[in-house]
Design an enzyme around this catalytic site. Structure first.
Site, short mmCIF file in Angstrom:
data_model
loop_
_atom_site.label_atom_id
_atom_site.label_comp_id
_atom_site.label_asym_id
_atom_site.label_seq_id
_atom_site.Cartn_x
_atom_site.Cartn_y
_atom_site.Cartn_z
N HIS A 175 13.88 -8.83 82.81
CA HIS A 175 13.87 -7.29 82.49
C HIS A 175 12.82 -6.97 81.63
CE1 HIS A 175 14.74 -8.74 78.66
NE2 HIS A 175 14.41 -8.27 78.32
N ASP B 197 9.31 -23.00 77.98
CA ASP B 197 8.89 -21.71 76.99
C ASP B 197 7.75 -22.45 76.69
OD1 ASP B 197 8.20 -19.05 75.43
OD2 ASP B 197 10.85 -19.03 75.58
C1 LIG Z 1 13.42 -11.84 75.30
S1 LIG Z 1 13.14 -13.53 75.53
C2 LIG Z 1 14.12 -14.34 76.03
C3 LIG Z 1 14.93 -15.96 74.61
C4 LIG Z 1 15.77 -16.57 75.03
N1 LIG Z 1 16.37 -16.86 76.40
C5 LIG Z 1 17.18 -15.60 74.94
O1 LIG Z 1 17.93 -15.53 75.48
O2 LIG Z 1 17.35 -15.20 74.55
C6 LIG Z 1 11.83 -13.85 76.35
C7 LIG Z 1 11.36 -15.24 76.02
O3 LIG Z 1 10.20 -16.02 77.52
C8 LIG Z 1 9.36 -16.48 76.83
N2 LIG Z 1 8.17 -16.77 77.62
C9 LIG Z 1 7.18 -15.68 77.89
N3 LIG Z 1 6.17 -15.29 78.56
C10 LIG Z 1 6.50 -16.38 79.43
C11 LIG Z 1 5.50 -17.77 79.72
N4 LIG Z 1 4.33 -17.56 80.21
N5 LIG Z 1 6.14 -19.10 80.43
C12 LIG Z 1 6.99 -19.27 79.73
N6 LIG Z 1 7.95 -18.60 78.29
C13 LIG Z 1 7.72 -17.57 78.82
C14 LIG Z 1 9.09 -15.64 75.37
O4 LIG Z 1 8.72 -16.53 74.49
C15 LIG Z 1 10.24 -15.38 75.62
O5 LIG Z 1 11.09 -17.05 74.34
#
Ligand SMILES: C[S@@+](CC[C@H](N)C(=O)[O-])C[C@H]1O[C@@H](n2cnc3c(N)ncnc32)[C@H](O)[C@@H]1O
Length: 374
Positions: A328, A282
């Site tokens: 999404h 992440d």
């Molecule tokens: C909607 S959350 C889903 C988290 C997890 N997969 C779950 O099912 O609970 C989206 C995740 O994508 C991560 N994220 C957003 N942009 C990112 C990036 N550029 N690189 C890595 N992670 C990222 C966010 O920090 C967050 O933890």
């Protein structure tokens, strides 16, 4: 009294009939299984867990109640209710912001006056807001001028992650809701860019949502905690994704949970399939926040790694790249970039598994359910 053994004529009586029929079946299930009557008592369970058939009865009753609600209110009443929804979050936001649920214990009464003084808010405003919370079934009112816990407030007080979810919605997302149409006007091709969103207008920022959040430690922690809670919501449980794929067939493979937040799913995967090697990636700020309380993951051998998924994937000898609730959040072009960033690392036979929302064809679900998804 209507004769409920006969099919009634007229829509509202038919709906009332469907409701009574289905609720009776749920009631029978509860009684036959020695389960307590449903209530908002502070000790009530967070939700009723029903077997598949009774769950179907519940959905049918809720769908009929939904239609009956519109019919009985009529178009004017229904429109009035929609407009009223605009203000509905205020009391829940106040409960979060002023930590109302931690100001008295379950079984204790607290005067609105005392709460107002403790929160540094004038009594009149606090009373109005908390009376709204009472009217919304978020608090109990044992006598005028006093509140106590009901099931909803007690649940909030017992679940820091639930509080984080309420806080994140009220403070990170809700302000953006009122900016959706201005954003559409400003960027008619929305959402071609993740920086052309209602959130960008609401926060006056040129950064994408997750990057803006990453610059703010408390908000990053709160969002990640809320995501952890989502894993317990019906349909979002880790167990659903564990059952939906044959993880066992992977043997001792390496799985990377890309954008895996605090590793709630990764830990559930590792616990069920200890032979898998599981790594959570992440943003650095999210990983830093997760590290401070990752004992459970450390203990079972799940590791955390900082990685921006728009950059080339650094882990190469990997069998599965798993994306849960990631794509999404991004416009299609950015989803392509996220997936393309894997290509330098993909070994022959490597798999990409997507676990995400799908929006059903319009009209394929009862409107009550479709509304939640849309
Ligand atoms: C909607 S959350 C889903 C988290 C997890 N997969 C779950 O099912 O609970 C989206 C995740 O994508 C991560 N994220 C957003 N942009 C990112 C990036 N550029 N690189 C890595 N992670 C990222 C966010 O920090 C967050 O933890």
């Amino acid at each position: 009294m209507a004769d409920l053994t006969k099919q009634p004529s007229g829509r509202i009586m038919q709906l009332a009939h469907v409701i009574l029929e289905n609720i009776s079946k749920i009631d029978t299930y509860l009684k036959e299984n020695g389960l307590p009557d449903l209530s908002l008592h502070p000790n009530a369970p967070p939700m009723v867990k029903l077997p598949q058939e009774a769950e179907l009865n519940l959905q049918q009753a809720l769908t009929a109640m939904d239609e009956l609600n519109v019919l009985l209110l009529g178009p004017l009443g229904w429109l009035k209710l929609q407009v009223g929804h605009a203000y509905n979050l205020v009391s829940l936001h106040a409960m979060y912001h002023y930590d109302i649920t931690d100001r008295f214990a379950v079984g204790q009464e607290k005067s609105l006056q005392d709460i107002a003084v403790a929160c540094g808010v004038n009594e009149d405003s606090m009373s109005r807001i908390l009376q709204h919370a009472v009217a919304n079934h978020l608090l109990a009112q044992p006598r005028p001028g006093y509140v106590s816990h009901n099931a909803c407030s007690a649940l909030l007080s017992q679940s820091p992650a639930l509080k984080d979810w309420v806080g994140s919605v009220c403070e990170d997302l809700w302000p953006a809701a009122s900016r959706v149409i201005p954003a559409l006007n400003k960027w008619p091709d929305l959402p071609a860019l993740p920086t052309h969103t209602a959130f960008n207008l609401a926060e006056n920022t040129t950064e994408p949502f997750f990057h803006a959040l990453a610059g703010d430690k408390p908000r990053t922690r709160r969002f990640a905690s809320a995501m952890g809670l989502m894993q317990n919501m019906p349909g979002f449980e880790a167990s659903a994704a564990l059952d939906a794929y044959n993880w066992a067939a992977l043997g001792s493979a390496t799985v990377v949970d890309v954008g895996g937040s605090q590793g709630v799913f990764a830990c559930a995967l590792k616990r069920k399939y200890p032979d898998l090697r599981v790594i959570v990636q992440d943003l650095p700020e999210v990983v830093a926040a997760a590290k401070s309380h990752f004992e459970a993951g450390d203990a079972i051998g799940v590791s955390l790694q900082s990685h921006n998924f728009f950059q080339p994937q650094p882990l190469r000898d990997v069998d599965v790249y798993f994306f849960r609730l990631i794509l999404h959040d991004w416009p299609d072009e950015y989803c392509s970039r996220i997936l393309q960033a894997l290509t330098p690392a993909l070994k022959p036979g490597a798999r990409i598994i997507l676990n995400d929302f799908t929006v059903p064809t319009a009209g394929s679900l009862p409107l009550f359910q479709e509304r939640q998804i849309r």
